[in-house]
Design a protein around this motif. Structure first.
Motif, short mmCIF file in Angstrom:
data_model
loop_
_atom_site.label_atom_id
_atom_site.label_comp_id
_atom_site.label_asym_id
_atom_site.label_seq_id
_atom_site.Cartn_x
_atom_site.Cartn_y
_atom_site.Cartn_z
N ALA A 129 -31.34 24.15 74.72
CA ALA A 129 -31.80 23.67 76.03
C ALA A 129 -31.56 24.72 77.10
CB ALA A 129 -31.10 22.37 76.38
N ALA A 133 -34.52 26.58 79.15
CA ALA A 133 -34.55 26.51 80.61
C ALA A 133 -34.52 27.91 81.21
CB ALA A 133 -33.38 25.69 81.12
N GLU A 162 -32.63 21.36 86.00
CA GLU A 162 -33.50 20.21 85.75
C GLU A 162 -34.22 20.34 84.40
OE1 GLU A 162 -36.24 19.10 88.89
OE2 GLU A 162 -34.78 19.80 90.37
N VAL A 163 -34.70 21.55 84.11
CA VAL A 163 -35.38 21.78 82.83
C VAL A 163 -34.40 21.56 81.68
CG1 VAL A 163 -36.47 23.55 81.38
CG2 VAL A 163 -37.12 23.32 83.79
N HIS A 164 -33.20 22.10 81.85
CA HIS A 164 -32.15 21.95 80.83
C HIS A 164 -31.88 20.47 80.57
CE1 HIS A 164 -27.80 21.44 79.93
NE2 HIS A 164 -28.06 22.36 79.01
N ASP A 165 -31.65 19.68 81.63
CA ASP A 165 -31.35 18.25 81.49
C ASP A 165 -32.53 17.50 80.88
OD1 ASP A 165 -28.88 18.79 82.54
OD2 ASP A 165 -29.36 18.06 84.57
N THR A 166 -33.73 17.87 81.26
CA THR A 166 -34.92 17.21 80.73
C THR A 166 -35.05 17.46 79.23
OG1 THR A 166 -36.03 17.48 82.85
CG2 THR A 166 -37.43 17.03 80.94
N ILE A 167 -34.80 18.68 78.82
CA ILE A 167 -34.88 19.00 77.38
C ILE A 167 -33.85 18.21 76.60
CG2 ILE A 167 -34.50 20.82 75.66
CD1 ILE A 167 -35.76 22.77 77.71
N SER A 169 -32.33 15.35 77.45
CA SER A 169 -32.60 13.91 77.45
C SER A 169 -33.78 13.59 76.54
CB SER A 169 -32.84 13.39 78.86
OG SER A 169 -34.03 13.94 79.41
N SER A 170 -34.80 14.43 76.50
CA SER A 170 -35.93 14.16 75.59
C SER A 170 -35.49 14.35 74.14
CB SER A 170 -37.13 15.05 75.91
OG SER A 170 -36.83 16.41 75.62
N ASP A 171 -34.56 15.28 73.89
CA ASP A 171 -34.04 15.49 72.54
C ASP A 171 -33.23 14.27 72.09
OD1 ASP A 171 -33.58 16.93 70.18
OD2 ASP A 171 -31.64 17.62 70.93
N GLU A 173 -33.58 11.17 73.22
CA GLU A 173 -34.50 10.06 73.01
C GLU A 173 -35.19 10.16 71.67
OE1 GLU A 173 -37.15 10.03 76.36
OE2 GLU A 173 -35.54 9.55 77.77
#
Length: 183
Positions: A129, A133, A162-167, A169-171, A173
């Motif tokens: 991640a 990012a 934000e990109v790091h956290d998004t990656i 959280s999607s991982d 999920e």
């Protein structure tokens, strides 16, 4: 017993012809040169097989039906068998405890291995991640420099988080979906 006899135990799952292990040797000079008496005394199945190694000239065989009469003639032999039976019972209990401890040790090793793998996977996800990012931000930087967009360049650091956290959280999920499908 006159001669030498060896006691063998069957090894479960062994190859035919190699499925026995010598556990004792009996000779006339032994302190206890007899064998098979515990099975008669306790009623338990025989635990071993005896094979004569030398030519045996004399061997006293006591049939199960005559064993009680033999004990009446030699009562001290019954006391010896009682102490032997008690000793073997304790030894078997200790072996069972040892086997249970070994089983628990193996379970703990598996748990530890899974925990280490989970930490490794989490660290790997975190590293991927961060790298993704950082790559995204690095790809944006030249474009923003070219456009001389200083305000947007200052926002890149928070964008990278934000990109790091998004990656991540999607991982998480997608891994939750995978475990739900497995269940």
């Amino acid at each position: 017993l006159e001669g030498t006899a060896k006691m063998y135990r069957h090894i479960p799952g062994g190859v035919k012809g190699e499925d026995e292990m010598c556990v004792n040797t009996h000779q006339p000079s032994d302190e206890r040169p007899w064998f098979g008496a515990l099975s008669l005394w306790t009623g338990a199945p025989r635990a071993a097989t005896i094979k004569c190694i030398d030519e045996v000239n004399h061997l006293l065989v006591i049939a199960a039906a005559n064993f009680a009469a033999f004990i009446e003639l030699v009562p001290g032999f019954g006391q010896v068998l009682d102490s032997s039976a008690t000793g073997y019972a304790k030894l078997n209990q200790l072996k069972d405890q040892q086997a249970a401890m070994e089983l628990e040790r193996k379970r703990m090793q598996r748990r530890q291995s899974r925990a280490i793998q989970a930490v490794f996977n989490a660290e790997t996800r975190e590293g991927v991640a961060k790298a993704a990012a950082a790559a995204f931000v690095a790809s944006m930087r030249p474009k923003l420099r070219k456009e001389k967009n200083i305000d947007e360049m200052h926002k890149l650091s928070s964008l990278q988080h934000e990109v790091h956290d998004t990656i991540l959280s999607s991982d998480e999920e997608s891994s939750d979906c995978g475990s739900a499908q497995e269940a």
